[in-house]
Design a protein around this motif. Structure first.
Motif, PDB file in Angstrom:
ATOM      1  N   GLY A 148      -8.948 -34.829 -38.589  1.00 50.82           N
ATOM      2  CA  GLY A 148      -8.550 -33.447 -39.304  1.00 50.82           C
ATOM      3  C   GLY A 148      -7.190 -33.380 -39.678  1.00 50.82           C
ATOM      4  O   GLY A 148      -6.408 -34.096 -39.621  1.00 50.82           O
ATOM      5  N   ARG A 149      -7.249 -32.178 -40.281  1.00 47.84           N
ATOM      6  CA  ARG A 149      -5.882 -31.586 -40.749  1.00 47.84           C
ATOM      7  C   ARG A 149      -4.833 -31.071 -39.991  1.00 47.84           C
ATOM      8  O   ARG A 149      -3.827 -30.662 -40.149  1.00 47.84           O
ATOM      9  CB  ARG A 149      -6.054 -30.780 -42.072  1.00 47.84           C
ATOM     10  CG  ARG A 149      -7.096 -31.050 -43.174  1.00 47.84           C
ATOM     11  CD  ARG A 149      -7.247 -30.042 -44.064  1.00 47.84           C
ATOM     12  NE  ARG A 149      -6.048 -29.768 -44.932  1.00 47.84           N
ATOM     13  CZ  ARG A 149      -5.566 -28.345 -44.973  1.00 47.84           C
ATOM     14  NH1 ARG A 149      -6.289 -27.477 -43.773  1.00 47.84           N
ATOM     15  NH2 ARG A 149      -4.655 -27.898 -45.402  1.00 47.84           N
ATOM     16  N   ARG A 150      -5.409 -30.653 -38.619  1.00 48.44           N
ATOM     17  CA  ARG A 150      -4.543 -30.102 -37.432  1.00 48.44           C
ATOM     18  C   ARG A 150      -4.219 -31.050 -36.578  1.00 48.44           C
ATOM     19  O   ARG A 150      -3.706 -30.722 -35.530  1.00 48.44           O
ATOM     20  CB  ARG A 150      -5.377 -28.938 -36.897  1.00 48.44           C
ATOM     21  CG  ARG A 150      -6.209 -28.064 -37.858  1.00 48.44           C
ATOM     22  CD  ARG A 150      -5.044 -27.322 -38.389  1.00 48.44           C
ATOM     23  NE  ARG A 150      -5.470 -26.198 -39.430  1.00 48.44           N
ATOM     24  CZ  ARG A 150      -5.043 -25.713 -40.417  1.00 48.44           C
ATOM     25  NH1 ARG A 150      -3.636 -25.665 -40.524  1.00 48.44           N
ATOM     26  NH2 ARG A 150      -5.689 -24.896 -41.327  1.00 48.44           N
TER      27      ARG A 150
ATOM     28  N   GLY B  15     -11.291 -23.384 -51.260  1.00 47.04           N
ATOM     29  CA  GLY B  15     -12.493 -23.900 -50.253  1.00 47.04           C
ATOM     30  C   GLY B  15     -12.400 -25.261 -49.985  1.00 47.04           C
ATOM     31  O   GLY B  15     -12.768 -25.731 -49.034  1.00 47.04           O
ATOM     32  N   HIS B  16     -11.922 -26.050 -50.909  1.00 49.90           N
ATOM     33  CA  HIS B  16     -11.660 -27.467 -50.811  1.00 49.90           C
ATOM     34  C   HIS B  16     -10.466 -27.990 -50.330  1.00 49.90           C
ATOM     35  O   HIS B  16     -10.296 -29.185 -50.650  1.00 49.90           O
ATOM     36  CB  HIS B  16     -12.379 -28.330 -52.235  1.00 49.90           C
ATOM     37  CG  HIS B  16     -13.771 -27.868 -52.523  1.00 49.90           C
ATOM     38  ND1 HIS B  16     -14.770 -28.290 -51.953  1.00 49.90           N
ATOM     39  CD2 HIS B  16     -14.241 -27.168 -53.069  1.00 49.90           C
ATOM     40  CE1 HIS B  16     -15.872 -27.854 -52.343  1.00 49.90           C
ATOM     41  NE2 HIS B  16     -15.671 -27.121 -53.347  1.00 49.90           N
ATOM     42  N   HIS B  17      -9.583 -26.977 -50.004  1.00 55.55           N
ATOM     43  CA  HIS B  17      -8.151 -27.712 -49.500  1.00 55.55           C
ATOM     44  C   HIS B  17      -7.243 -28.043 -50.771  1.00 55.55           C
ATOM     45  O   HIS B  17      -6.428 -28.509 -50.227  1.00 55.55           O
ATOM     46  CB  HIS B  17      -8.389 -28.535 -48.246  1.00 55.55           C
ATOM     47  CG  HIS B  17      -9.085 -27.929 -47.117  1.00 55.55           C
ATOM     48  ND1 HIS B  17      -9.108 -26.909 -46.429  1.00 55.55           N
ATOM     49  CD2 HIS B  17     -10.542 -28.528 -46.695  1.00 55.55           C
ATOM     50  CE1 HIS B  17     -10.141 -26.581 -45.546  1.00 55.55           C
ATOM     51  NE2 HIS B  17     -10.861 -27.573 -45.746  1.00 55.55           N
ATOM     52  N   ARG B  18      -7.616 -27.651 -51.611  1.00 55.15           N
ATOM     53  CA  ARG B  18      -6.798 -28.109 -52.916  1.00 55.15           C
ATOM     54  C   ARG B  18      -5.753 -27.116 -53.289  1.00 55.15           C
ATOM     55  O   ARG B  18      -6.200 -25.806 -53.300  1.00 55.15           O
ATOM     56  CB  ARG B  18      -7.718 -28.347 -54.174  1.00 55.15           C
ATOM     57  CG  ARG B  18      -8.709 -29.729 -54.104  1.00 55.15           C
ATOM     58  CD  ARG B  18      -9.087 -29.959 -55.422  1.00 55.15           C
ATOM     59  NE  ARG B  18     -10.164 -28.944 -55.848  1.00 55.15           N
ATOM     60  CZ  ARG B  18     -11.206 -28.834 -55.623  1.00 55.15           C
ATOM     61  NH1 ARG B  18     -11.843 -30.058 -55.029  1.00 55.15           N
ATOM     62  NH2 ARG B  18     -12.317 -28.043 -56.136  1.00 55.15           N
ATOM     63  N   LYS B  19      -4.638 -27.338 -53.347  1.00 55.43           N
ATOM     64  CA  LYS B  19      -3.540 -26.588 -53.665  1.00 55.43           C
ATOM     65  C   LYS B  19      -3.597 -25.973 -55.115  1.00 55.43           C
ATOM     66  O   LYS B  19      -4.005 -26.746 -55.967  1.00 55.43           O
ATOM     67  CB  LYS B  19      -1.976 -27.219 -53.714  1.00 55.43           C
ATOM     68  CG  LYS B  19      -1.649 -27.768 -52.300  1.00 55.43           C
ATOM     69  CD  LYS B  19      -1.573 -26.793 -51.129  1.00 55.43           C
ATOM     70  CE  LYS B  19      -0.929 -27.290 -49.791  1.00 55.43           C
ATOM     71  NZ  LYS B  19      -0.788 -26.209 -48.972  1.00 55.43           N
TER      72      LYS B  19
ATOM     73  N   LEU C 164     -15.407 -40.156 -46.688  1.00 52.25           N
ATOM     74  CA  LEU C 164     -14.283 -40.971 -46.937  1.00 52.25           C
ATOM     75  C   LEU C 164     -13.966 -40.813 -48.204  1.00 52.25           C
ATOM     76  O   LEU C 164     -12.635 -40.953 -48.640  1.00 52.25           O
ATOM     77  CB  LEU C 164     -14.570 -42.335 -46.547  1.00 52.25           C
ATOM     78  CG  LEU C 164     -14.852 -42.837 -44.907  1.00 52.25           C
ATOM     79  CD1 LEU C 164     -15.367 -44.099 -44.746  1.00 52.25           C
ATOM     80  CD2 LEU C 164     -13.589 -42.441 -44.095  1.00 52.25           C
ATOM     81  N   ARG C 165     -14.805 -40.718 -49.421  1.00 48.63           N
ATOM     82  CA  ARG C 165     -14.360 -40.568 -50.648  1.00 48.63           C
ATOM     83  C   ARG C 165     -13.830 -39.364 -51.099  1.00 48.63           C
ATOM     84  O   ARG C 165     -13.596 -39.027 -51.945  1.00 48.63           O
ATOM     85  CB  ARG C 165     -15.719 -40.881 -51.164  1.00 48.63           C
ATOM     86  CG  ARG C 165     -16.060 -42.306 -51.298  1.00 48.63           C
ATOM     87  CD  ARG C 165     -17.332 -42.761 -52.286  1.00 48.63           C
ATOM     88  NE  ARG C 165     -16.754 -42.487 -53.615  1.00 48.63           N
ATOM     89  CZ  ARG C 165     -18.065 -42.452 -54.462  1.00 48.63           C
ATOM     90  NH1 ARG C 165     -19.201 -42.759 -54.227  1.00 48.63           N
ATOM     91  NH2 ARG C 165     -17.695 -42.118 -55.890  1.00 48.63           N
TER      92      ARG C 165
ATOM     93  N   ARG D 156     -15.083 -32.316 -47.341  1.00 53.19           N
ATOM     94  CA  ARG D 156     -14.098 -32.388 -46.438  1.00 53.19           C
ATOM     95  C   ARG D 156     -14.274 -31.232 -45.407  1.00 53.19           C
ATOM     96  O   ARG D 156     -13.275 -31.151 -44.735  1.00 53.19           O
ATOM     97  CB  ARG D 156     -12.856 -32.487 -47.162  1.00 53.19           C
ATOM     98  CG  ARG D 156     -12.383 -33.787 -47.785  1.00 53.19           C
ATOM     99  CD  ARG D 156     -11.859 -34.702 -46.863  1.00 53.19           C
ATOM    100  NE  ARG D 156     -11.597 -35.982 -47.443  1.00 53.19           N
ATOM    101  CZ  ARG D 156     -11.021 -37.195 -46.699  1.00 53.19           C
ATOM    102  NH1 ARG D 156     -11.190 -36.927 -45.430  1.00 53.19           N
ATOM    103  NH2 ARG D 156     -10.732 -38.123 -47.519  1.00 53.19           N
ATOM    104  N   HIS D 157     -15.419 -30.597 -45.390  1.00 49.44           N
ATOM    105  CA  HIS D 157     -15.530 -29.641 -44.517  1.00 49.44           C
ATOM    106  C   HIS D 157     -15.625 -30.042 -42.834  1.00 49.44           C
ATOM    107  O   HIS D 157     -16.082 -31.226 -42.497  1.00 49.44           O
ATOM    108  CB  HIS D 157     -16.863 -29.104 -44.645  1.00 49.44           C
ATOM    109  CG  HIS D 157     -16.788 -27.488 -44.306  1.00 49.44           C
ATOM    110  ND1 HIS D 157     -17.051 -27.188 -42.629  1.00 49.44           N
ATOM    111  CD2 HIS D 157     -16.719 -26.302 -44.802  1.00 49.44           C
ATOM    112  CE1 HIS D 157     -17.071 -25.851 -42.560  1.00 49.44           C
ATOM    113  NE2 HIS D 157     -16.884 -25.308 -43.724  1.00 49.44           N
TER     114      HIS D 157
END
Length: 698
Positions: free
Chosen positions: A353-355, A33-37, A433-434, A438-439
């Motif tokens: 964003g990531r997109r 859920g935190h976009h960590r691989k 920023l830190r 990250r949602h």
């Protein structure tokens, strides 16, 4: 059961080369859920999992397969579940990734872990996933029987936290009814009454006219509907304001669902708490002023646009969401001038964003430039008085702390709260920023707080010269209350995993309504009907062509000679077109019967008397009359009474003033029989009070 989806590939590293073909582990690339691989390992071979299907065009050297497993099956199949519990339960991922659905509460999680450990002892090798029913049969009946009970997280005591939000919503709706007046107020004379008169005269370009420094195209459309369909008495516009308030609350609830939706009790408590600022009577000027739909839209549309973009960033395959985000941002530009910032904020959220892709950013920049060009077409800059930089800074601080300034009647407290608010927003931005949060919705709310701050800075440029008191005007409290709500949601999101978060939210749900309760009760107090009566008296003065600046100042505060002449011209145009308040039966009767013999009218004598009259200071030709009137046969107070002298109708007056003496001596239903109106003396004869017949006065 919680379901996990993802993409797996057979392991090719040397560490597992000695396990044999039928025992090769399968590694799965996932994201939490935190976009960590994360890489999870499934004990078994892809050939043994018959429900898996090959993904489109996989590399030949490392064939990939997709899967859909229940969470207990993952542990039974040998998944390394480290970090699995922290995954967001509503996260939707693309082809390489996974989605977890459901809620894992503490007791249920422990039971499932215990069940998974039992399965591991019975299944060390491959396991056929097609026999999912066999896996579910291994679960204890108690686990399935109690799953529904454990999801009901609210208790009976939590119902008390819905009492105050309900009170705020109901009292605001009642306040809109009690404070309602069909008389246009201030800017409405120029931008609703004169606007519709221009439309009737065939000048359809009036939709593109400026309202001060704003382009209010959407509000002009609402004004046209109000006059065209509902008679221009602002009932429709007040209802629209209430609906826009509800829409703002729903947007904040959607943001809360994204940020804390995995904790049901916290989410519901947040929704109840958010109803208090969204329906607070602190913004009363926006609620009972039909012109202020553009003020609500100027914050509703940018907020909805940012949330749509954040939702698309979570689920990029839902391409309609980004389209809606752009459309809403374009419409924001035609609500108020600060709505122009909505498109640049979309560019920022897309870039962060990531997109983000260069093509998308360039498209959005092109749309922004085109919107700015359309907005500035034939635009005329509005001059404003300048103010020193120090006063402008003070104005912004008071603007941000306005609700506390209104509640405690102190500009210093408002300024102090404004400074604290700026520090809180900076802290929340640093947390993003830190990487602590990250949602995408978190970022959207951060940008919305920046939008409100920029609106306050823009207001200081044109309003600070009129005094610092204007910074705590009731119409400015709508964006500030939204700002407080957004900041509250951001802090709750940061601390949602802590045990003290729910008690803190419960405490706030008790404390905040108590602080705001005294202001909220003004909505149902006696002030509203009296203000509405005074506005109708001002409309009667305009209807009769009387220059009563004190009364007219209640509906048009700029009551100097130039503006008084302007509003009389607008009123004359409205009377000629028979629109707005001048189309009401009482105003028509006053225009038709004043100056005529009483025998030529449909008036009859009634109980009443003229207690006092005096010439107006700015219009000595006209008199102001005060007295009372009551229809004895029907035991009712007529809405309008007429003054008759020597069988000639010389004036009209509106009832509604409280008269306790008439209540005590005449009838208990005559409490509001007092009247006030205007007329002209033609002699020195006795004055009599007449009322319309029952069918006319009803």
């Amino acid at each position: 059961m919680s379901e996990v989806r993802g993409v797996c590939r057979p392991a090719t590293d040397k560490a597992h080369s000695g396990l044999g073909r039928k025992a090769r582990p399968i590694k799965c690339d996932c994201e939490d859920g935190h976009h960590r691989k994360r890489t999870l390992t499934l004990a078994g071979d892809a050939r043994d999992i018959s429900s898996m299907r090959k993904s489109a065009a996989p590399p030949k050297s490392r064939p990939e397969v997709t899967f859909a497993l229940q969470l207990p099956e993952l542990a039974a199949c040998g998944f390394e579940t480290a970090g699995l519990q922290s995954m967001h339960h509503r996260t939707h991922r693309s082809a390489v990734g996974m989605v977890t659905r459901g809620r894992l509460w503490g007791k249920q999680r422990r039971q499932r872990s215990h069940l998974a450990s039992q399965r591991k002892r019975h299944a060390h090798t491959s396991l056929d996933v097609t026999r999912r029913s066999d896996l579910n049969d291994l679960a204890t009946p108690e686990l399935h029987a109690d799953s529904g009970a454990r999801t009901r997280t609210l208790t009976r005591r939590d119902a008390w936290f819905f009492v105050m939000p309900t009170l705020f919503v109901v009292s605001t709706i009642l306040g809109a009814v009690r404070w309602f007046s069909p008389v246009p107020f201030w800017d409405m004379w120029e931008h609703t009454v004169r606007f519709y008169a221009d439309i009737l005269d065939g000048r359809w370009s009036a939709f593109l006219d400026q309202a001060n420094e704003h382009r209010i195209l959407i509000s002009y459309a609402l004004f046209w509907l109000d006059y065209r369909i509902f008679g221009g008495v602002t009932v429709f516009l007040i209802a629209v304001n209430l609906c826009l308030m509800a829409a703002l609350w729903l947007c904040l609830c959607m943001a809360a669902r994204s940020l804390v939706g995995d904790q049901r009790r916290l989410f519901i408590l947040c929704c109840a708490l958010l109803a208090i600022p969204c329906f607070s009577w602190l913004q009363s000027e926006n609620i009972n002023w039909g012109f202020q739909s553009q003020f609500y839209l100027a914050y509703l549309l940018p907020l909805a646009s940012l949330l749509c973009m954040a939702s698309w960033m979570e689920a990029p395959r839902a391409s309609r969401r980004i389209i809606w985000a752009v459309v809403l941002a374009i419409l924001s530009a035609f609500t108020m001038a600060n709505g122009l910032l909505a498109l640049p904020l979309l560019v920022v959220i897309l870039a962060l964003g990531r997109r983000c892709t260069w093509r998308r950013v360039l498209y959005l920049i092109a749309v922004t430039i085109a919107t700015f060009a359309a907005w500035t077409y034939h635009y005329s800059a509005v001059p404003h008085q300048s103010a020193p930089l120090k006063r402008m800074v003070e104005f912004v601080l008071i603007f941000l702390g306005g609700p506390f300034g209104l509640i405690f009647h102190s500009l210093f407290i408002a300024m102090l709260v404004g400074a604290v608010l700026i520090g809180a927003c900076a802290f929340l931005a640093v947390q993003w920023l830190r990487g602590r949060a990250r949602h995408p919705v978190y970022l959207a709310l951060i940008l919305f707080t920046a939008y409100v701050g920029a609106a306050g800075a823009a207001a200081s440029l044109g309003r600070s010269a009129y005094g610092l008191d204007t910074a705590i005007s009731a119409r400015y409290e709508t964006p500030i209350l939204l700002l407080y709500s957004a900041i509250l949601l951001l802090f709750i999101h940061l601390h949602r995993a802590k045990a003290a978060t729910v008690p803190v939210v419960c405490t706030i749900s008790i404390f905040i309504p108590l602080v705001m309760l005294s202001t909220q009760l003004d909505a149902i107090g006696p002030t509203g009907p009296e203000v509405a009566r005074q506005k109708m008296l001002a409309a009667l003065a305009l209807n009769a062509g009387v220059d009563d600046r004190e009364a007219i100042g209640r509906i048009y505060p700029q009551n100097d000679a130039i503006h008084i002449e302007l509003i009389h011209q607008i009123a004359a145009s409205a009377i000629a077109h028979d629109v707005s308040v001048f189309a009401l039966p009482s105003m028509r009767m006053a225009r038709a019967w004043v100056g005529k013999p009483v025998q030529a009218t449909e008036l009859v004598p009634c109980l009443g008397s003229v207690d006092a009259y005096a010439p107006l200071p700015n219009d000595p030709r006209h008199f102001q009359f005060r007295g009372w009137a009551f229809v004895a046969p029907t035991r009712r107070v007529p809405p309008i009474a007429f003054i008759v002298e020597d069988s000639q109708v010389i004036g009209a007056a509106l009832t509604g003033i409280e008269r306790s003496d008439v209540h005590d001596r005449i009838d208990h239903r005559a409490t509001h029989a007092g009247f006030e109106g205007y007329g002209s003396r033609i002699g020195t004869g006795p004055l009599a009070v007449y009322c319309p017949r029952d069918d006319e006065g009803a």
